[in-house]
Motif scaffolding. Sequence first.
Motif, PDB file in Angstrom:
ATOM      1  N   ASN A 168      19.122 123.835 170.764  1.00  0.00           N
ATOM      2  CA  ASN A 168      19.673 123.747 172.119  1.00  0.00           C
ATOM      3  C   ASN A 168      20.359 122.416 172.397  1.00  0.00           C
ATOM      4  O   ASN A 168      20.068 121.761 173.410  1.00  0.00           O
ATOM      5  CB  ASN A 168      18.585 124.041 173.158  1.00  0.00           C
ATOM      6  CG  ASN A 168      17.506 122.977 173.185  1.00  0.00           C
ATOM      7  OD1 ASN A 168      17.363 122.214 172.229  1.00  0.00           O
ATOM      8  ND2 ASN A 168      16.755 122.918 174.258  1.00  0.00           N
ATOM      9  N   GLY A 169      21.271 122.008 171.535  1.00  0.00           N
ATOM     10  CA  GLY A 169      22.120 120.864 171.862  1.00  0.00           C
ATOM     11  C   GLY A 169      21.946 119.667 170.952  1.00  0.00           C
ATOM     12  O   GLY A 169      20.951 119.532 170.215  1.00  0.00           O
ATOM     13  N   GLY A 170      22.930 118.791 171.018  1.00  0.00           N
ATOM     14  CA  GLY A 170      22.952 117.608 170.167  1.00  0.00           C
ATOM     15  C   GLY A 170      21.822 116.630 170.472  1.00  0.00           C
ATOM     16  O   GLY A 170      21.306 115.968 169.566  1.00  0.00           O
ATOM     17  N   ALA A 171      21.431 116.531 171.736  1.00  0.00           N
ATOM     18  CA  ALA A 171      20.352 115.616 172.111  1.00  0.00           C
ATOM     19  C   ALA A 171      19.076 115.981 171.351  1.00  0.00           C
ATOM     20  O   ALA A 171      18.389 115.120 170.788  1.00  0.00           O
ATOM     21  CB  ALA A 171      20.102 115.691 173.619  1.00  0.00           C
ATOM     22  N   SER A 172      18.777 117.277 171.317  1.00  0.00           N
ATOM     23  CA  SER A 172      17.585 117.746 170.609  1.00  0.00           C
ATOM     24  C   SER A 172      17.682 117.449 169.121  1.00  0.00           C
ATOM     25  O   SER A 172      16.678 117.125 168.478  1.00  0.00           O
ATOM     26  CB  SER A 172      17.421 119.256 170.805  1.00  0.00           C
ATOM     27  OG  SER A 172      17.263 119.555 172.169  1.00  0.00           O
ATOM     28  N   ARG A 352      10.767 124.956 167.379  1.00  0.00           N
ATOM     29  CA  ARG A 352       9.892 125.637 168.344  1.00  0.00           C
ATOM     30  C   ARG A 352      10.106 125.058 169.735  1.00  0.00           C
ATOM     31  O   ARG A 352       9.861 125.723 170.731  1.00  0.00           O
ATOM     32  CB  ARG A 352       8.421 125.393 168.010  1.00  0.00           C
ATOM     33  CG  ARG A 352       7.986 125.807 166.651  1.00  0.00           C
ATOM     34  CD  ARG A 352       6.647 125.115 166.316  1.00  0.00           C
ATOM     35  NE  ARG A 352       6.596 124.689 164.937  1.00  0.00           N
ATOM     36  CZ  ARG A 352       6.124 125.430 163.940  1.00  0.00           C
ATOM     37  NH1 ARG A 352       5.647 126.612 164.192  1.00  0.00           N
ATOM     38  NH2 ARG A 352       6.141 125.000 162.706  1.00  0.00           N
ATOM     39  N   TYR A 353      10.490 123.786 169.776  1.00  0.00           N
ATOM     40  CA  TYR A 353      10.639 123.076 171.055  1.00  0.00           C
ATOM     41  C   TYR A 353      12.104 122.916 171.454  1.00  0.00           C
ATOM     42  O   TYR A 353      12.402 122.318 172.484  1.00  0.00           O
ATOM     43  CB  TYR A 353       9.929 121.712 170.964  1.00  0.00           C
ATOM     44  CG  TYR A 353       8.611 121.868 170.271  1.00  0.00           C
ATOM     45  CD1 TYR A 353       7.617 122.670 170.845  1.00  0.00           C
ATOM     46  CD2 TYR A 353       8.375 121.341 169.009  1.00  0.00           C
ATOM     47  CE1 TYR A 353       6.427 122.912 170.182  1.00  0.00           C
ATOM     48  CE2 TYR A 353       7.190 121.572 168.336  1.00  0.00           C
ATOM     49  CZ  TYR A 353       6.217 122.364 168.932  1.00  0.00           C
ATOM     50  OH  TYR A 353       5.047 122.614 168.264  1.00  0.00           O
ATOM     51  N   HIS A 354      12.984 123.421 170.634  1.00  0.00           N
ATOM     52  CA  HIS A 354      14.413 123.279 170.911  1.00  0.00           C
ATOM     53  C   HIS A 354      15.129 124.624 170.797  1.00  0.00           C
ATOM     54  O   HIS A 354      16.326 124.669 170.544  1.00  0.00           O
ATOM     55  CB  HIS A 354      15.044 122.289 169.924  1.00  0.00           C
ATOM     56  CG  HIS A 354      14.369 120.959 169.856  1.00  0.00           C
ATOM     57  ND1 HIS A 354      14.178 120.178 170.979  1.00  0.00           N
ATOM     58  CD2 HIS A 354      13.839 120.258 168.827  1.00  0.00           C
ATOM     59  CE1 HIS A 354      13.549 119.054 170.615  1.00  0.00           C
ATOM     60  NE2 HIS A 354      13.340 119.087 169.327  1.00  0.00           N
ATOM     61  N   GLY A 355      14.361 125.703 170.990  1.00  0.00           N
ATOM     62  CA  GLY A 355      14.952 127.020 170.794  1.00  0.00           C
ATOM     63  C   GLY A 355      15.893 127.409 171.914  1.00  0.00           C
ATOM     64  O   GLY A 355      15.762 126.954 173.050  1.00  0.00           O
ATOM     65  N   LEU A 356      16.871 128.244 171.575  1.00  0.00           N
ATOM     66  CA  LEU A 356      17.743 128.771 172.618  1.00  0.00           C
ATOM     67  C   LEU A 356      17.620 130.286 172.638  1.00  0.00           C
ATOM     68  O   LEU A 356      17.280 130.916 171.639  1.00  0.00           O
ATOM     69  CB  LEU A 356      19.183 128.318 172.453  1.00  0.00           C
ATOM     70  CG  LEU A 356      20.036 128.787 171.284  1.00  0.00           C
ATOM     71  CD1 LEU A 356      21.502 128.564 171.632  1.00  0.00           C
ATOM     72  CD2 LEU A 356      19.704 128.030 170.020  1.00  0.00           C
TER      73      LEU A 356
ATOM     74  N   VAL B 166      11.575 123.679 185.023  1.00  0.00           N
ATOM     75  CA  VAL B 166      11.772 124.805 184.103  1.00  0.00           C
ATOM     76  C   VAL B 166      12.268 124.285 182.756  1.00  0.00           C
ATOM     77  O   VAL B 166      12.960 123.270 182.687  1.00  0.00           O
ATOM     78  CB  VAL B 166      12.738 125.882 184.661  1.00  0.00           C
ATOM     79  CG1 VAL B 166      12.263 126.388 185.999  1.00  0.00           C
ATOM     80  CG2 VAL B 166      14.157 125.382 184.729  1.00  0.00           C
ATOM     81  N   LEU B 167      11.901 124.980 181.731  1.00  0.00           N
ATOM     82  CA  LEU B 167      12.299 124.574 180.373  1.00  0.00           C
ATOM     83  C   LEU B 167      12.233 125.772 179.437  1.00  0.00           C
ATOM     84  O   LEU B 167      11.958 126.891 179.878  1.00  0.00           O
ATOM     85  CB  LEU B 167      11.460 123.389 179.898  1.00  0.00           C
ATOM     86  CG  LEU B 167      10.009 123.572 179.502  1.00  0.00           C
ATOM     87  CD1 LEU B 167       9.421 122.223 179.079  1.00  0.00           C
ATOM     88  CD2 LEU B 167       9.160 124.156 180.592  1.00  0.00           C
ATOM     89  N   CYS B 351      12.985 117.040 179.299  1.00  0.00           N
ATOM     90  CA  CYS B 351      13.684 118.330 179.287  1.00  0.00           C
ATOM     91  C   CYS B 351      15.116 118.222 178.764  1.00  0.00           C
ATOM     92  O   CYS B 351      15.772 119.237 178.552  1.00  0.00           O
ATOM     93  CB  CYS B 351      13.645 118.979 180.669  1.00  0.00           C
ATOM     94  SG  CYS B 351      12.062 119.773 180.999  1.00  0.00           S
ATOM     95  N   ARG B 352      15.605 116.978 178.543  1.00  0.00           N
ATOM     96  CA  ARG B 352      16.865 116.844 177.797  1.00  0.00           C
ATOM     97  C   ARG B 352      16.772 117.589 176.480  1.00  0.00           C
ATOM     98  O   ARG B 352      17.783 118.010 175.926  1.00  0.00           O
ATOM     99  CB  ARG B 352      17.111 115.378 177.437  1.00  0.00           C
ATOM    100  CG  ARG B 352      17.205 114.427 178.562  1.00  0.00           C
ATOM    101  CD  ARG B 352      17.004 112.991 178.039  1.00  0.00           C
ATOM    102  NE  ARG B 352      16.172 112.216 178.931  1.00  0.00           N
ATOM    103  CZ  ARG B 352      16.640 111.465 179.919  1.00  0.00           C
ATOM    104  NH1 ARG B 352      17.930 111.382 180.116  1.00  0.00           N
ATOM    105  NH2 ARG B 352      15.832 110.788 180.711  1.00  0.00           N
ATOM    106  N   TYR B 353      15.531 117.689 175.949  1.00  0.00           N
ATOM    107  CA  TYR B 353      15.321 118.299 174.630  1.00  0.00           C
ATOM    108  C   TYR B 353      14.738 119.705 174.734  1.00  0.00           C
ATOM    109  O   TYR B 353      14.473 120.338 173.728  1.00  0.00           O
ATOM    110  CB  TYR B 353      14.415 117.388 173.780  1.00  0.00           C
ATOM    111  CG  TYR B 353      14.834 115.946 173.953  1.00  0.00           C
ATOM    112  CD1 TYR B 353      16.098 115.543 173.543  1.00  0.00           C
ATOM    113  CD2 TYR B 353      14.038 115.025 174.637  1.00  0.00           C
ATOM    114  CE1 TYR B 353      16.553 114.252 173.776  1.00  0.00           C
ATOM    115  CE2 TYR B 353      14.477 113.732 174.867  1.00  0.00           C
ATOM    116  CZ  TYR B 353      15.743 113.353 174.435  1.00  0.00           C
ATOM    117  OH  TYR B 353      16.185 112.084 174.676  1.00  0.00           O
TER     118      TYR B 353
END
Lengths: 502, 502
Positions: A168-172, A352-356, B166-167, B351-353
């Motif tokens: 879910n994004g470059g930050a992750s 697991r923590y960055h799923g979309l 939310v996340l 939540c950025r991540y």
Amino acid sequence: MFTLPQKDFSAPTTCLGPACMQDLGSSHGDDLEGECSRKLDQKLPELPGVGDSAMLSPDTSYLSSRGRMIKWFWDSAEEGYRTYHMDEYDENKNPSGIINLGVSENKLCFDLLSWRLSQSDMQRVEPSLLQYADWRGHLFLREEVAKFLSFYCKSPAPLRPENVVVLNGGASLFSALATVLCEAGEAFLIPTPYYGAITQHVCLYGNVRLACVYLDSEVRVLASQVEPGRACGQEFPESGLRVVHGVKVKGLILINPQNPLGDIYSPEELQEYLVFAKRHKLHVIVDEVYMLSVFEESVGYRSVLSLERLPDPQRTHVMWATSKDFGMSGLRFGTLYTENQDVATAVASLCRYHGLSGLVQYQMAQLLRDRDWINQVYLPENHARLKAAHTYVSEELRALGIPFLSRGAGFFIWVDLRKYLPKATFEEEMLLWRRFLDNKVLLSFGKAFECKEPGWFRFVFSDQAHRLCLGMQRVRQVLAGKSQVAEDPPPSQSQEPSDQCR
Amino acid sequence: MFTLPQKDFSAPTTCLGPACMQDLGSSHGDDLEGECSRKLDQKLPELPGVGDSAMLSPDTSYLSSRGRMIKWFWDSAEEGYRTYHMDEYDENKNPSGIINLGVSENKLCFDLLSWRLSQSDMQRVEPSLLQYADWRGHLFLREEVAKFLSFYCKSPAPLRPENVVVLNGGASLFSALATVLCEAGEAFLIPTPYYGAITQHVCLYGNVRLACVYLDSEVRVLASQVEPGRACGQEFPESGLRVVHGVKVKGLILINPQNPLGDIYSPEELQEYLVFAKRHKLHVIVDEVYMLSVFEESVGYRSVLSLERLPDPQRTHVMWATSKDFGMSGLRFGTLYTENQDVATAVASLCRYHGLSGLVQYQMAQLLRDRDWINQVYLPENHARLKAAHTYVSEELRALGIPFLSRGAGFFIWVDLRKYLPKATFEEEMLLWRRFLDNKVLLSFGKAFECKEPGWFRFVFSDQAHRLCLGMQRVRQVLAGKSQVAEDPPPSQSQEPSDQCR
């Protein structure tokens, strides 16, 4: 852009907190109008901090010490952003609201994107999309990403889906890579000024630091007109590189096209960096999130994945996302490409923590495979609009006699407002930034990019003409007020949109 | 379920690696058929580990030590899951593929969900949804979440959007809460057996441990028939609670309805836990992701948010998600509710991540506000289907004379297969699990939930009738083979679906 000498270098000095920025930059002179190349600091790299204890909110018994640090980033770093969100400009509902030329988003193509994302091929809802899936991403998406990157990065051989991880994004991705490549407390080198949010991305979860390698400023005069300058060389220290003031360096981050400078690395420069990194067994994270936002073909952008042979493919990790190149920072889609299966697997484990959402994965696969629309509609139109917006802001700056870096990539212009600071300090830079904000235009100040010289600002130009025009009008007002009566409040008519900006 | 005495307790002993599980559980007797209540361990809590060094893959110079630990979780913990994904059962294309009764997903309502998510009100694409937004989540969604939770949790006063973050799912929320509430190396107490993935969620990024508080097993005989047992009391140690073997305890995790037991905490039990936690200044994370999956009304589920007054609202943090209650684990939507603004802000900063797409946020708001569809269509139908599936598996187990916990909530049944282990060891449990997998049915073994007694399994029943029927048929084959000739391979006809399962 960089030279990477083999010779030894004096031991670098570092600082570990933002306070280290306070007393820098007092050396700039009035040589802006002449060609110059000044070494700002022979002692490098520096480690920008994450808030010293005094800057953290008072101890609450509810949060851990790292929790307080994490909250501090929210409370402080996002001040301008939140001020903007409380008073956003709207042509009809809030014409005296804040114009946002600070956040790097492309607001020029929502019409094209909304149309594409609303087509019926985007709306599939299947059970498999609603269930747990491979944390690396659905295979159908990783296949499309591999094909997409093969085509647009011009890879010499087809890229492979098993080297792709989506999230879910470059930050992750920065967060995950920092954690799996570095121990807590270790560091990445990064050419500076750099996109400042990376400091948080590698630190908040990973507790990894950045070691700044400073670039010099250089401004040239062509004919009788002030022309764009050029960021130029800074040498890497070869000896003692792996350990900087007790902090072990594990890798190098390259942003290409660069943020905030807009610079493009030539293939030769890229190669030089990669060979340098290989020599020191450093990982290289190449952030190419602006790779399709090169709107001047003449600059000849080349992705690192286009190189015939990577010097150290097991330590070369490439990131891309739709946030910038498809103007969808709110969609949260990014991807890693690496041949190193250990790294891919470890990052996937953190996914697991960055799923979309499976639904978004499906939409992204549909988007990336639509080569006709991308090539014939989206990219040409996007580039034309970016170029027109860039031209407009460039001309405004030239008319004001303000030096800036003119590049043909990205959404921003790196602008030299040093002459508008009564003293060359970051306090004055912040005062000028607040004056802009008070006059309802949000910009980004150089310190946010760990720039060493006070007085540089990043202007984002990728916005609709009427907002850009009004934003530049408000900038002019502040600068005019500033040069006339430094402490005067901005003129009141700045609160209303000008007719010429409609 | 638990008693929380005021008296002092002997100093707890702990173990710090999975190896601690190896020599446990050898004490179970053959008293299963009689009413029993055995204290399994007076020495508690234990700290399940995250892979001791011998279990990690050989050192590669590419990953950090934590990167190797993170990769180890992928390589080991997901073995069964990945085996399943390489050979998924499909009625037409792969009838001899693996039936998944191991992963806790609700596969009973995709027809309803697909219909709802395909309606035209779900398809909006607006610029604001494609741009960066408040990392806490769009306000329109947080408002809907607050209204939704107020209604379904039966809160005494309306819940407030500013307390909502939310996340992208519950896993991310565990990761974020562990990081902002605990220092690295600190711990949460958790009643055990528990949903084992939480070990990873608090550890991979946060480096936080879980301190197990073991529940006893108890099985009762009603009439002449083996009836469901009941997990029962284990006392918390009061003295020395805050520091367990040098590890500081910062909070308590409650899963309600419980996973894997299916237990429901009564309001009195909840209150007792909360008062206990307040006395020790412990945070309480209440995971209510199955709160709308209570299919037996008679069990009288009450959300912690329904309590008239929380003993320590600043340390009480509630989580909910759509993964279970709306059968959409692939959609990645979860939410935190906490009155503590420091905690909410710190989690939001992370939540950025953990951000989810603006398009999905819009869809979730549309879903949560559709009270008519939820109340009149989705929930009644979902509960009826869950109940029918639960009844089917329960009857199968009764016919086999297998004890199990029968609850009216969740997607799973906690099944006692201890009598099928030749020796009461986790090696035998694993062998039995592999025998199920070899016979193409994926289950979850007790050790994955840190169960102290070898031989317990979690059966997920929330699947379509024909898959459930075939899965139970394959289970029966293994158990029959097991009781007849322990080492025999499974019968070959198990590879084909039975007519009676169509």
